[in-house]
Design an enzyme around this catalytic site. Structure first.
Site, PDB file in Angstrom:
ATOM      1  N   TYR A 132      33.931  21.728  26.551  1.00 32.25           N
ATOM      2  CA  TYR A 132      32.950  20.680  26.324  1.00 32.25           C
ATOM      3  C   TYR A 132      31.609  20.997  26.973  1.00 32.25           C
ATOM      4  CZ  TYR A 132      36.820  17.689  24.743  1.00 32.25           C
ATOM      5  OH  TYR A 132      37.895  17.168  24.064  1.00 32.25           O
ATOM      6  N   LYS A 178      47.196  27.533  27.726  1.00 31.71           N
ATOM      7  CA  LYS A 178      47.606  28.436  26.646  1.00 31.71           C
ATOM      8  C   LYS A 178      47.399  29.872  27.115  1.00 31.71           C
ATOM      9  CE  LYS A 178      48.537  27.920  22.768  1.00 31.71           C
ATOM     10  NZ  LYS A 178      49.888  28.058  22.134  1.00 31.71           N
ATOM     11  N   ASP A 216      50.850  23.326  23.850  1.00 35.39           N
ATOM     12  CA  ASP A 216      51.457  22.831  22.615  1.00 35.39           C
ATOM     13  C   ASP A 216      52.894  22.390  22.849  1.00 35.39           C
ATOM     14  OD1 ASP A 216      52.006  25.519  23.121  1.00 35.39           O
ATOM     15  OD2 ASP A 216      52.108  26.089  21.011  1.00 35.39           O
ATOM     16  N   ASP A 218      42.270  15.897  27.345  1.00 33.02           N
ATOM     17  CA  ASP A 218      41.794  14.871  26.429  1.00 33.02           C
ATOM     18  C   ASP A 218      42.872  14.539  25.398  1.00 33.02           C
ATOM     19  OD1 ASP A 218      40.119  13.111  25.152  1.00 33.02           O
ATOM     20  OD2 ASP A 218      38.614  14.579  24.579  1.00 33.02           O
ATOM     21  N   ASP A 236      45.765  11.105  25.493  1.00 35.60           N
ATOM     22  CA  ASP A 236      45.811  10.147  24.390  1.00 35.60           C
ATOM     23  C   ASP A 236      47.214  10.064  23.798  1.00 35.60           C
ATOM     24  OD1 ASP A 236      43.151   9.618  24.744  1.00 35.60           O
ATOM     25  OD2 ASP A 236      42.569   9.994  22.664  1.00 35.60           O
TER      26      ASP A 236
END
Length: 350
Positions: A136, A187, A220, A244, A248
């Protein structure tokens, strides 16, 4: 000195932060609270989503509590002037780097989750998201036109050792006061930043936190495990992007985004930034049906983490639990109460 700076923001932000003000007046009327425009509303008034004066007041306050920012009204604004840019600049300006996002399933709402009761009942996860680095904020970024006429978008994922260490330290310290387990999600199999993340967390754990259980998990797989067996997790530490997404997902396990708060913390002694993790919800703005509990619980976190009032935080959390146990519900969690009536139910328990 301002104790709490309220930044209502856009959409349902002003509706839910008004309920925070009501709760604060009942619970802690000695707090000095100020309010400023922020996000799209600030852009409309002053031409910028975050003014220099508002940022200065945020930096000088003990805690900042915001509602939500953004919406279709500002979709065509230049990217650096959109409400979301104001939020990123606020986080950077306040130097808050550790985003604490609890995912707690209240017993009274175990059936509100999309998962089976036995999977989520008793759920209590803390996700620690790195907040001021990663994709970001990385440079270069942008959209360019290539020589053959195609357009190409570029975002850069970048982390340094110190950025990873400081947020991981927060996670390990939190775990010591909980169930003593940290899951680090990245990852490392396909990303260089993920490999660095794993190496730095491993080294920090061996050096300073060998008493805390540490496991590494690809992000993942963590997403899958959150819906398969979420109660295996205690504290999850991860980068800005994965944090993020995973937070959620964890929110939905509890019954909805309208229930969950967050805290963004920096170095000790600096103000924290507190906000519900839901968005501005333009589809329900002005209807009086927004769930104020995430904002109210964000105030509970502010009392606990920045204002030194853990006693009041405990009272407020108990009041929320009591209201839910009595059946108080807004439409998002299967009820009919308005935003104000939900806050009334909490205040009654105080």
């Amino acid at each position: 000195m301002t104790d709490v700076l309220l930044l209502p923001g856009d959409g349902i932000g002003p509706e839910v932060t008004e309920q925070v003000r009501r709760v604060a007046s009942r619970l802690a009327n000695d707090l000095a609270i100020e309010e400023r425009a922020f996000g799209g509303s600030s852009f409309d008034q002053f031409g910028a989503p975050l003014t220099d004066d508002t940022l200065a007041l945020a930096q000088a306050s003990k805690a900042v509590l915001m509602g939500a920012v953004g919406g279709p009204a500002w979709a065509d604004a230049p990217r650096h002037l959109r409400p979301e840019a104001g939020l990123l600049n606020l986080r950077t300006g306040m130097a808050v780097f550790a985003n604490l996002r609890p995912a707690i399933c209240f017993d009274a709402l175990a059936d509100a989750s999309s998962l089976k009761r036995e999977v989520v009942q008793g759920l209590d996860i803390m996700i620690v998201r790195e907040l001021t680095g990663g994709v970001y904020f990385g440079q270069p970024r942008g959209i360019e036109t290539l020589a053959d006429g195609q357009r190409r978008g570029v975002d850069t994922q970048v982390y340094t050792t110190s950025e990873i260490e400081r947020v991981s330290r927060v996670a390990f310290e939190l775990a010591r006061g909980r169930r003593n387990k940290v899951t680090s999600a990245e990852k490392s199999n396909v990303m260089e930043t993920g490999l660095l993340w794993r190496e730095v967390v491993t080294a920090l754990h061996a050096k300073d936190y060998p008493d805390v259980q540490l496991e590494h998990m690809l992000a993942d797989n963590a997403a899958m495990q959150l819906v398969k067996n979420p109660k295996q997790f205690d504290v999850i530490v991860t980068d800005n992007l994965f944090g993020d997404i995973l937070s959620d997902e964890a929110a939905q396990l509890t019954g909805g985004l309208g229930l969950l708060p967050s805290a963004a913390l920096g170095a000790p002694g600096t103000p924290g930034l507190f906000e519900p993790i839901h968005g501005s919800a333009p589809d329900i703005t002005g209807k009086g049906v927004a769930n104020p509990l995430a904002a109210i619980l964000s105030f509970e976190m502010a009392l606990r983490w920045s204002l030194g009032r853990a006693d009041l935080a405990d009272r407020l959390k108990a009041a929320v639990v009591g209201a839910l146990e009595d059946g108080a519900r807004t439409p998002d969690i299967g009820g009919t109460l308005s935003t104000g009536q939900m806050a009334d139910a909490v205040i009654a328990k105080l």
